[in-house]
Design an enzyme around this catalytic site. Sequence first.
Site, PDB file in Angstrom:
ATOM      1  N   GLN A   1      37.376  44.472  46.593  1.00 52.01           N
ATOM      2  CA  GLN A   1      37.218  44.759  45.180  1.00 52.01           C
ATOM      3  C   GLN A   1      38.553  45.102  44.525  1.00 52.01           C
ATOM      4  OE1 GLN A   1      34.968  44.154  43.167  1.00 52.01           O
ATOM      5  NE2 GLN A   1      34.825  45.636  41.506  1.00 52.01           N
ATOM      6  N   TYR A   2      39.481  45.646  45.287  1.00 60.53           N
ATOM      7  CA  TYR A   2      40.819  45.928  44.757  1.00 60.53           C
ATOM      8  C   TYR A   2      41.461  44.636  44.238  1.00 60.53           C
ATOM      9  CZ  TYR A   2      45.656  47.563  44.481  1.00 60.53           C
ATOM     10  OH  TYR A   2      46.918  47.880  44.034  1.00 60.53           O
ATOM     11  N   ASN A   3      41.527  43.616  45.085  1.00 58.03           N
ATOM     12  CA  ASN A   3      42.110  42.338  44.673  1.00 58.03           C
ATOM     13  C   ASN A   3      41.305  41.697  43.549  1.00 58.03           C
ATOM     14  OD1 ASN A   3      44.006  42.651  46.752  1.00 58.03           O
ATOM     15  ND2 ASN A   3      42.736  41.518  48.211  1.00 58.03           N
TER      16      ASN A   3
ATOM     17  N   THR B   1      39.517  43.182  41.186  1.00 57.38           N
ATOM     18  CA  THR B   1      39.754  43.816  39.884  1.00 57.38           C
ATOM     19  C   THR B   1      41.163  43.552  39.371  1.00 57.38           C
ATOM     20  OG1 THR B   1      40.266  45.913  41.010  1.00 57.38           O
ATOM     21  CG2 THR B   1      38.024  45.632  40.172  1.00 57.38           C
ATOM     22  N   LYS B   2      42.131  43.410  40.275  1.00 57.21           N
ATOM     23  CA  LYS B   2      43.478  43.062  39.831  1.00 57.21           C
ATOM     24  C   LYS B   2      43.509  41.654  39.239  1.00 57.21           C
ATOM     25  CE  LYS B   2      46.135  46.662  40.628  1.00 57.21           C
ATOM     26  NZ  LYS B   2      46.922  47.317  39.551  1.00 57.21           N
TER      27      LYS B   2
END
Length: 220
Positions: free
Chosen positions: A90-92, A94-95
């Site tokens: 989810q980090y990637n 959302t980025k």
Amino acid sequence: TLATRVAERCDRLDALVNNVGANPPRRTLTEDGVETTFAAHVLAPFALTRLLLPLLVGRVVNITGGIPGGPIELDNLQGERRYLGWTFAQYNHTKTMQMAMSLRFAEEVAGTGVTVNVAYPGHGHTPMNQSMTAAGFPYLYRPIVPLLGLVAPRFFADLSKPARSSIHLASSAEVEGVSGAYFSMKCRRTAWPASALNRRNQDTIWTTCENLTREVLGVS
């Protein structure tokens, strides 16, 4: 609160660099009920920039990170279906969403003198990265986490390097008037990922941000 404090101290802003990051190892919600990484990487720069627009006379720089550029899952914007997978994080995610939002933002402020661009910093041995455990990585990458822990302090401790692309976009005369652009860690203009260019992705993320920030932006 931040926007109010800035307005109390400044009568203009020449540059705004949105560089907040969050990467909890599991799906969590903010006190407003928004998934944390979506709130940090997409909603916060959207809302803060909108609130500071009356002061802005120059450049907005949004910092992407991780491994952006994968597909944007419109039915999973806040990690409702999955938060981590074999290669998905989810980090990637959302980025990458932040990049799509930034492109739409550049459109919205076109002709006002405000520019919006995205910088990729590369890896830095920051406090956030130092605190990450294997549980925060996609399953396929977890075996290399111990190696990263050994290598990062040696090769990524100089944080002036990942700062270069954002400083370039915030201050260089070379990018005066440039908007809607994506710059690499080497301060070079580079191609946007297809998912960020997708108009449906841009519109859905923009509408979601508008709906979630109506109260703080004072929009009915």
